[in-house]
Design an enzyme around this catalytic site. Structure first.
Site, PDB file in Angstrom:
ATOM      1  N   ASN A  92       0.903  -1.359  -0.164  1.00 16.57           N
ATOM      2  CA  ASN A  92      -0.014   0.179   0.033  1.00 16.57           C
ATOM      3  C   ASN A  92       0.807   1.233   0.069  1.00 16.57           C
ATOM      4  O   ASN A  92       2.024   1.381   0.850  1.00 16.57           O
ATOM      5  CB  ASN A  92      -0.901  -0.072   1.391  1.00 16.57           C
ATOM      6  CG  ASN A  92      -1.683  -1.440   1.737  1.00 16.57           C
ATOM      7  OD1 ASN A  92      -2.299  -1.669   0.449  1.00 16.57           O
ATOM      8  ND2 ASN A  92      -2.515  -1.562   2.115  1.00 16.57           N
ATOM      9  N   ASP A  94      -0.171   3.991   1.189  1.00 15.64           N
ATOM     10  CA  ASP A  94      -0.718   4.983   2.314  1.00 15.64           C
ATOM     11  C   ASP A  94       0.355   4.700   3.594  1.00 15.64           C
ATOM     12  O   ASP A  94       0.945   4.202   2.788  1.00 15.64           O
ATOM     13  CB  ASP A  94      -1.840   4.800   2.421  1.00 15.64           C
ATOM     14  CG  ASP A  94      -2.369   3.351   3.153  1.00 15.64           C
ATOM     15  OD1 ASP A  94      -1.778   3.174   4.054  1.00 15.64           O
ATOM     16  OD2 ASP A  94      -3.241   2.584   2.466  1.00 15.64           O
ATOM     17  N   HIS A 109       6.025  -0.228  -2.842  1.00 14.97           N
ATOM     18  CA  HIS A 109       5.949  -0.157  -3.730  1.00 14.97           C
ATOM     19  C   HIS A 109       5.178   2.081  -3.465  1.00 14.97           C
ATOM     20  O   HIS A 109       4.782   2.177  -4.141  1.00 14.97           O
ATOM     21  CB  HIS A 109       3.944  -0.344  -4.168  1.00 14.97           C
ATOM     22  CG  HIS A 109       4.219  -1.384  -4.457  1.00 14.97           C
ATOM     23  ND1 HIS A 109       2.338  -2.170  -4.479  1.00 14.97           N
ATOM     24  CD2 HIS A 109       5.099  -3.034  -5.598  1.00 14.97           C
ATOM     25  CE1 HIS A 109       3.436  -3.944  -4.998  1.00 14.97           C
ATOM     26  NE2 HIS A 109       4.573  -3.773  -5.766  1.00 14.97           N
TER      27      HIS A 109
END
Length: 233
Positions: A92, A94, A109
Site C-alpha cells: 500500500n 498510504d 511500492h
C-alpha cells in the site's frame, strides 16, 4: 506462539479498504474511472503527465482524510510488543501503518506522501499537489513525480524483503489478492524455505493453496484476533 521469533507480514489493499481507500477493483472509485495503462505506468506519465499528476494529487489528498482501522492498530501493537524480528512489508502507498504507530514498515511500492525528483534522484516528504510542477526541495528542478512504483518498475528493497523471509519463522499475508507479482510469490518463497505461512483475507486469494492456513473475514476482525494469539491475549 511457540517456536516463532522472526515474522514477516505482507499487507495489501484489503487492509486499507476498510479505512475507505479505493482498491484497483473497487466499484465507483478513482481507479474505475481510469485505465491502469494511463495512470500507473511510466509510458502513461510520458504520454500525459497532467492526467497522471492530477490523478495522484486526488489520491494523495484523499488518503490524508482517512484513519487507521483496527487491523492497522493491531499490527502497530504487535510491532511495539514483539521482541523478535518483525518486518511489515506493505504493497500500500498510504501511511496508515505509520499513523497507527508501526515503525518496522517497508513500502515496497513507494508512498503517496513522498515526491521523487527525477533530476537529482532525491525523495522528499510531500503532502500537497504536483500538478503545477513545484520545484524540488533539494535541487530546485521542476521534475517531481509521485514516489510510487508503477507497473513495469522494480519494487523497492527487494533484497531486504527476501533476506527477512529467509530468516523468518512465520510469513503472514493480509488483505492481498495474490495476483500482483513479485509480492504474490513471497508465500512460495517462504514455503520452499520451510517457513510457516498464514493468510488473513476477506476471501480466498489466487495463492491460497500455498498457505498452511487461510482464514477468511474482514481484516479489522481477523488481524486483532491473530495478534492476540501471537502476544498471548
Amino acid at each position: 506462539m511457540t517456536g516463532i521469533r522472526n515474522i514477516v507480514v505482507l499487507t495489501g489493499a484489503g487492509i486499507s479498504a476498510e479505512s475507505g481507500i479505493d482498491t484497483f477493483r473497487s466499484e465507483g472509485g478513482l481507479w474505475e474511472q481510469h485505465r491502469v495503462e494511463d495512470v500507473a505506468t511510466p509510458e502513461g506519465f510520458a504520454r500525459d503527465p497532467d492526467l497522471v499528476l492530477r490523478f495522484y494529487d486526488m489520491r494523495r489528498e484523499a488518503i490524508q482524510t482517512k484513519l487507521p482501522n483496527p487491523a492497522h492498530q493491531a499490527l502497530a501493537r504487535l510491532d511495539a510488543a514483539w521482541k523478535g524480528e518483525l518486518l511489515i512489508v506493505t504493497q500500500n502507498v498510504d501511511d496508515l501503518h505509520e499513523r497507527a504507530g508501526a515503525r518496522r514498515v517497508l513500502h515496497m511500492h513507494g508512498t503517496h506522501l513522498n515526491a521523487w525528483c527525477t533530476a537529482c534522484d532525491t525523495r522528499s516528504p510531500w503532502t500537497g499537489p504536483m500538478i503545477d510542477r513545484p520545484p524540488c526541495p533539494s535541487c530546485g528542478a521542476r521534475a517531481l513525480r509521485p514516489d510510487v512504483v508503477w507497473f513495469g518498475e522494480m519494487p523497492y528493497e527487494m533484497d531486504r524483503i527476501y533476506g527477512a523471509i529467509r530468516q523468518a519463522d512465520l510469513f503472514v499475508s493480509i488483505g492481498t489478492s495474490g495476483a500482483v507479482y513479485p509480492a504474490a510469490g513471497f508465500v512460495r518463497d517462504a514455503r520452499e524455505l520451510r517457513v510457516r505461512t498464514l493468510e488473513l483475507n476477506l476471501e480466498r486469494s489466487q495463492g491460497s493453496q500455498w498457505f498452511h492456513e487461510s482464514r477468511q473475514g474482514p481484516a479489522s476482525r481477523l488481524v486483532p484476533e491473530w495478534v492476540n494469539e501471537v502476544l498471548g491475549g
